[in-house]
Motif scaffolding. Structure first.
Motif, PDB file in Angstrom:
ATOM      1  N   LYS A 113       0.301  -0.543   0.141  1.00  0.00           N
ATOM      2  CA  LYS A 113      -0.077  -0.438  -0.293  1.00  0.00           C
ATOM      3  C   LYS A 113       0.838   0.978  -0.059  1.00  0.00           C
ATOM      4  N   GLN A 114       2.001   0.953   0.032  1.00  0.00           N
ATOM      5  CA  GLN A 114       3.187   2.682   0.468  1.00  0.00           C
ATOM      6  C   GLN A 114       3.989   2.441  -0.554  1.00  0.00           C
ATOM      7  N   LEU A 115       3.507   1.711  -1.296  1.00  0.00           N
ATOM      8  CA  LEU A 115       3.721   1.298  -2.884  1.00  0.00           C
ATOM      9  C   LEU A 115       3.271   2.566  -3.494  1.00  0.00           C
ATOM     10  N   ARG A 116       1.987   1.408  -3.482  1.00  0.00           N
ATOM     11  CA  ARG A 116       0.712   2.938  -4.261  1.00  0.00           C
ATOM     12  C   ARG A 116       0.801   4.330  -3.775  1.00  0.00           C
ATOM     13  N   VAL A 117       1.203   4.790  -2.982  1.00  0.00           N
ATOM     14  CA  VAL A 117       1.263   5.822  -2.290  1.00  0.00           C
ATOM     15  C   VAL A 117       1.981   6.535  -2.561  1.00  0.00           C
ATOM     16  N   SER A 118       2.970   6.744  -3.013  1.00  0.00           N
ATOM     17  CA  SER A 118       4.589   6.187  -2.940  1.00  0.00           C
ATOM     18  C   SER A 118       4.747   7.519  -4.726  1.00  0.00           C
ATOM     19  N   GLU A 119       3.926   5.963  -5.170  1.00  0.00           N
ATOM     20  CA  GLU A 119       4.220   6.187  -6.278  1.00  0.00           C
ATOM     21  C   GLU A 119       2.858   7.676  -7.264  1.00  0.00           C
ATOM     22  N   GLY A 120       1.912   7.949  -6.271  1.00  0.00           N
ATOM     23  CA  GLY A 120       0.636   8.557  -6.457  1.00  0.00           C
ATOM     24  C   GLY A 120       1.846  10.247  -5.828  1.00  0.00           C
ATOM     25  N   ILE A 121       2.572  10.170  -5.569  1.00  0.00           N
ATOM     26  CA  ILE A 121       3.824  11.019  -4.284  1.00  0.00           C
ATOM     27  C   ILE A 121       4.313  11.812  -5.951  1.00  0.00           C
ATOM     28  N   LEU A 122       5.073  11.200  -6.465  1.00  0.00           N
ATOM     29  CA  LEU A 122       5.994  11.202  -7.429  1.00  0.00           C
ATOM     30  C   LEU A 122       5.815  11.325  -8.648  1.00  0.00           C
ATOM     31  N   ARG A 123       4.235  10.977  -8.968  1.00  0.00           N
ATOM     32  CA  ARG A 123       3.362  11.077 -10.517  1.00  0.00           C
ATOM     33  C   ARG A 123       3.170  13.069 -10.429  1.00  0.00           C
ATOM     34  N   TRP A 124       2.015  13.800  -9.230  1.00  0.00           N
ATOM     35  CA  TRP A 124       1.756  14.258  -8.792  1.00  0.00           C
ATOM     36  C   TRP A 124       3.144  15.075  -8.626  1.00  0.00           C
ATOM     37  N   TYR A 125       4.882  14.905  -8.350  1.00  0.00           N
ATOM     38  CA  TYR A 125       5.640  15.980  -8.142  1.00  0.00           C
ATOM     39  C   TYR A 125       5.670  16.534  -9.725  1.00  0.00           C
ATOM     40  N   ASP A 126       6.264  15.272 -10.410  1.00  0.00           N
ATOM     41  CA  ASP A 126       7.134  14.762 -11.392  1.00  0.00           C
ATOM     42  C   ASP A 126       6.122  15.750 -12.382  1.00  0.00           C
ATOM     43  N   SER A 127       5.192  16.000 -12.023  1.00  0.00           N
ATOM     44  CA  SER A 127       3.475  16.933 -13.251  1.00  0.00           C
ATOM     45  C   SER A 127       3.492  18.372 -12.783  1.00  0.00           C
ATOM     46  N   GLY A 128       4.547  18.412 -12.122  1.00  0.00           N
ATOM     47  CA  GLY A 128       4.454  19.719 -11.839  1.00  0.00           C
ATOM     48  C   GLY A 128       3.274  20.076 -10.396  1.00  0.00           C
ATOM     49  N   GLY A 129       2.975  19.225  -9.411  1.00  0.00           N
ATOM     50  CA  GLY A 129       1.740  19.030  -8.693  1.00  0.00           C
ATOM     51  C   GLY A 129       0.734  18.983  -9.374  1.00  0.00           C
ATOM     52  N   ASP A 130      -0.018  18.483 -10.342  1.00  0.00           N
ATOM     53  CA  ASP A 130      -1.097  18.661 -10.797  1.00  0.00           C
ATOM     54  C   ASP A 130      -1.595  17.568 -10.235  1.00  0.00           C
ATOM     55  N   PRO A 131      -2.907  17.964  -9.770  1.00  0.00           N
ATOM     56  CA  PRO A 131      -4.245  17.611  -9.374  1.00  0.00           C
ATOM     57  C   PRO A 131      -4.122  16.283 -10.256  1.00  0.00           C
ATOM     58  N   PHE A 132      -4.715  16.272 -11.067  1.00  0.00           N
ATOM     59  CA  PHE A 132      -5.331  15.541 -12.161  1.00  0.00           C
ATOM     60  C   PHE A 132      -4.115  14.172 -12.289  1.00  0.00           C
ATOM     61  N   ALA A 135      -7.837  13.333  -3.609  1.00  0.00           N
ATOM     62  CA  ALA A 135      -6.116  12.758  -3.751  1.00  0.00           C
ATOM     63  C   ALA A 135      -5.467  13.104  -3.232  1.00  0.00           C
ATOM     64  N   LEU A 136      -6.002  14.472  -2.995  1.00  0.00           N
ATOM     65  CA  LEU A 136      -4.966  15.540  -2.765  1.00  0.00           C
ATOM     66  C   LEU A 136      -5.304  15.685  -1.130  1.00  0.00           C
ATOM     67  N   LYS A 137      -6.687  15.174  -0.684  1.00  0.00           N
ATOM     68  CA  LYS A 137      -6.518  15.046   0.767  1.00  0.00           C
ATOM     69  C   LYS A 137      -6.128  14.060   1.705  1.00  0.00           C
ATOM     70  N   ASN A 138      -6.072  12.576   0.708  1.00  0.00           N
ATOM     71  CA  ASN A 138      -5.757  11.631   1.900  1.00  0.00           C
ATOM     72  C   ASN A 138      -4.468  11.232   1.169  1.00  0.00           C
ATOM     73  N   TYR A 139      -3.574  11.698   0.712  1.00  0.00           N
ATOM     74  CA  TYR A 139      -2.228  11.183  -0.715  1.00  0.00           C
ATOM     75  C   TYR A 139      -1.609  11.903  -0.781  1.00  0.00           C
ATOM     76  N   ILE A 140      -1.465  12.987  -1.484  1.00  0.00           N
ATOM     77  CA  ILE A 140      -0.561  13.835  -1.263  1.00  0.00           C
ATOM     78  C   ILE A 140      -0.323  15.171  -0.827  1.00  0.00           C
ATOM     79  N   PRO A 141      -0.941  16.214  -1.153  1.00  0.00           N
ATOM     80  CA  PRO A 141      -0.058  17.558   0.023  1.00  0.00           C
ATOM     81  C   PRO A 141      -0.083  17.029   1.787  1.00  0.00           C
ATOM     82  N   LYS A 142      -1.406  16.615   1.860  1.00  0.00           N
ATOM     83  CA  LYS A 142      -1.368  16.332   3.729  1.00  0.00           C
ATOM     84  C   LYS A 142       0.145  15.860   3.979  1.00  0.00           C
ATOM     85  N   GLU A 143       0.804  14.322   3.544  1.00  0.00           N
ATOM     86  CA  GLU A 143       1.867  14.174   4.085  1.00  0.00           C
ATOM     87  C   GLU A 143       2.984  14.883   4.342  1.00  0.00           C
TER      88      GLU A 143
END
Length: 626
Positions: free
Chosen positions: A440-459, A472-480
């Motif tokens: 489950k960490q693996l999935r969240v980690s990849e989500g953060i990487l894709r968010w960061y590599d896209s310049g913070g694009d939430p879509f 996605a933004l509330k539960n996975y990306i910016p909160k951590e």
């Protein structure tokens, strides 16, 4: 109404930590907030503890940013102290009440106006038991760096990096751990796939009649000398492995058993787990395939493990290739409809999601003739170790244990052959294992990487994770990341205070832990230079009268949320980023509009109504298509 003693305490503490500009509003604000409550004691006590926490740091609160940092840090301390002593909901209510008090006092002019850190939500699942485990949602955790012998750069200097640089280092750490898992999974799956081919070659090479005489199966010492088992590795080498694989296929239907003469040789060829991979799935090859599929597609771990196949063992419509990558459809728990996603491959490696699915179908083909009817529709089936001679669905436990076991197995292989998995070392694995990694960490980690590599694009993140943009933004990306950045700013500011308190003292270098013991002043001088460039007046932080009154001429403006205004702000944001990429400096107007856009996105994502989030998303998409 008579004021409580703690009410007076709050007033005294506020007068200490706030600039004089707020002094005239303190008493009126406290009275307005508390005198109207039927039972104000809890709210007063909660505020008093928070103010004591700020006062202990000796830092004045001159802006909402500083107030937000302190509130975030106080939550960390409060959760750590009370977790296990109070119910989760009680802790959440306590912090929520304090947040409401802070916001009320902001509106009454007591605290500086602005946004504050959100209240931390405690989950009941074991993965999110407390604030310390909150960072365990990603591989390797989201932690502040620690001083170590491996990194010769002093911790003080590393903490003093700009927030953007610090965030980049955190993401790099996540990427390194993700790559460790990805490369190991690819190496192991390729090896497991080759074992299926070895089995096919073995049954063509070795005749079944070779095993008709039971005396050929075990070693014996007779009057004519030593007679060796057909499975003796030291005597027959690779032929012994071919003999063992062919024997299990012919005589035991490809199921690993110890009910035969010569069973002492079962562990001679990588163990019984690896031996199962000549005929089908093992828990380790299943985990390796799972990891690759999760990284590529973002499918929920539980959804993948419960994936079903057609009557002939095919994937039905769950997965297919497209011109730009692949399409995956799956059921998600608690979702009203199946998830349907089109994504591209993470890189050009042949060991990708297609390879993993094809391996799963091929490796379970033989098992499907043996599996029980109730488990026959599931993709993940194996020759279980719990009951000999039984093929069934892989339960969650082998997956959970297998994630760590795969890393340990890889470490063992690397110790024997450092080139077994390129780009991964035993040290990489040891570092990852310290943090109890899981899928489950693996999935969240990849989500953060894709968010960061896209310049913070939430879509981009929401498409990968299979959630709405807000979830996605509330539960996975910016909160951590937000939590770590707050902690980073606090630690950075603490070092700044230490520097101010020990300015021109002989022991300053030692206090700041910039004394490397070699007599060199390079790191110390670099740190002081950094402080001077950031704020030439940092030394005045140690002075009690250093806080100056705010300017009364601060500009305040309102923004009308419409497509035209958002378009203008977004284009300024893009122009600003383009200038920075080209190494040039954007003009002041572009810079201001870009900052407004970033603040607008943060605010709308955190507090905005759905119609505002949709307006923001649709406008950005329309501009990108121009």
């Amino acid at each position: 109404m008579r004021k409580l003693q703690s009410y007076d305490d709050c007033q005294e503490l506020l007068e200490k930590i706030l600039p004089h500009i707020y002094a005239q509003d303190i008493q009126t604000g406290l009275r307005t907030r508390f005198d109207g409550l039927e039972s104000p004691l809890r709210a007063i006590r909660s505020l008093n503890k928070f103010l004591l926490f700020i006062a202990d740091h000796g830092v004045p609160v001159t802006s909402s940013d500083e107030l937000s940092i302190f509130f975030h840090a106080y939550q960390e301390m409060y959760i750590t102290e009370h977790l296990g002593k109070k119910a989760h909901i009680t802790i959440f209510d306590d912090l929520g009440s304090l947040a409401f008090t802070i916001e009320s006092l902001q509106s009454l002019g007591v605290f500086p106006p602005g946004h504050i850190a959100p209240v931390r939500k405690l989950k009941n699942s074991s993965l999110f038991q407390d604030s310390a485990n909150d960072s365990n949602k990603v591989l390797g955790g989201l932690e502040l760096p620690k001083q170590s012998e491996d990194n010769k750069i002093p911790l003080t200097l590393r903490l003093n990096a700009p927030a953007e640089e610090f965030l980049c280092s955190l993401v790099s750490n996540i990427r390194r751990h993700r790559n460790t898992v990805l490369h190991i999974s690819r190496a192991y799956l390729q090896e497991a796939s080759s074992r299926l081919g070895f089995k096919d070659a073995a049954i063509k090479l070795v005749p079944e009649s070779l095993f008709d005489n039971p005396s050929n199966l075990s070693s014996e010492l007779n009057i004519k000398g030593q007679r060796y088992s057909l499975f003796n590795k030291e005597r027959f080498g690779e032929s012994a492995k071919s003999n063992l694989v062919a024997y299990l296929y012919y005589k035991h239907n490809g199921l690993v058993t110890d009910d035969f003469n010569g069973r002492t040789h079962l562990n001679s060829f990588g163990g019984t787990g690896e031996l199962r991979e000549y005929f089908g799935l093992s828990s380790l090859s299943a985990v390796a395939a799972q990891n690759i599929i999760v990284i590529e597609s973002g499918i929920n771990v539980d959804s993948l493990r419960g994936l079903e196949v057609g009557s002939k063992g095919c994937l039905k419509d769950s997965f297919r290739l497209t011109d730009d990558g692949f399409n995956i459809i799956y059921d998600k728990p608690r979702a009203s409809s199946p998830r349907n996603k089109n994504l591209g491959f993470v890189d050009d490696s042949e060991i990708n999601i297609t390879y993993a699915f094809e391996y799963l179908v091929r490796s379970t083909e033989h098992y499907r003739t043996l599996v029980s009817p109730e488990d026959s529709s599931f993709l993940f089936i194996h020759d279980t170790m719990k009951a000999e001679g039984r093929v069934c669905r892989i339960s969650s436990l082998p997956f959970k244990l297998g994630f760590t076991r795969l890393l340990i197995k890889a470490k063992c292989k690397l110790s024997q052959d450092p080139n077994w998995c390129k780009g991964v070392t035993e040290k990489d694995i040891d570092e990852l294992l310290k943090h109890a990694p899981n899928a489950k960490q693996l999935r969240v980690s990849e989500g953060i990487l894709r968010w960061y590599d896209s310049g913070g694009d939430p879509f981009v993140a929401s498409n990968y994770l299979g959630n709405s943009e807000s979830v996605a933004l509330k539960n996975y990306i910016p909160k951590e990341l937000q939590g770590v950045l707050y902690s980073h700013q606090i630690s950075k500011f603490q070092h700044l205070l230490l520097a101010a308190a020990t300015d021109k003292k002989s022991y300053q270098k030692e206090v700041l832990k910039l004394d490397l013991g070699d007599g060199s002043n390079d790191c110390y001088e670099l740190y002081i230079t950094q402080l001077d460039s950031i704020n030439p007046n940092w030394r005045q932080l140690a002075e009690t009268n250093a806080v100056k009154s705010r300017s009364d001429n601060n500009d305040v403006f309102a923004l009308v949320m419409n497509k035209e205004n958002i378009t203008r702000l977004y284009m300024a944001f893009e122009e600003n980023n383009k200038a920075l990429r080209n190494g040039s400096t954007p003009d002041e107007n572009t810079l201001i509009l870009s900052d407004v856009f970033k603040n607008l996105v943060s605010y709308v994502n955190a507090y905005g109504q759905r119609r505002y989030r949709n307006l923001l998303r649709d406008t950005i998409n329309s501009v990108r298509k121009l």
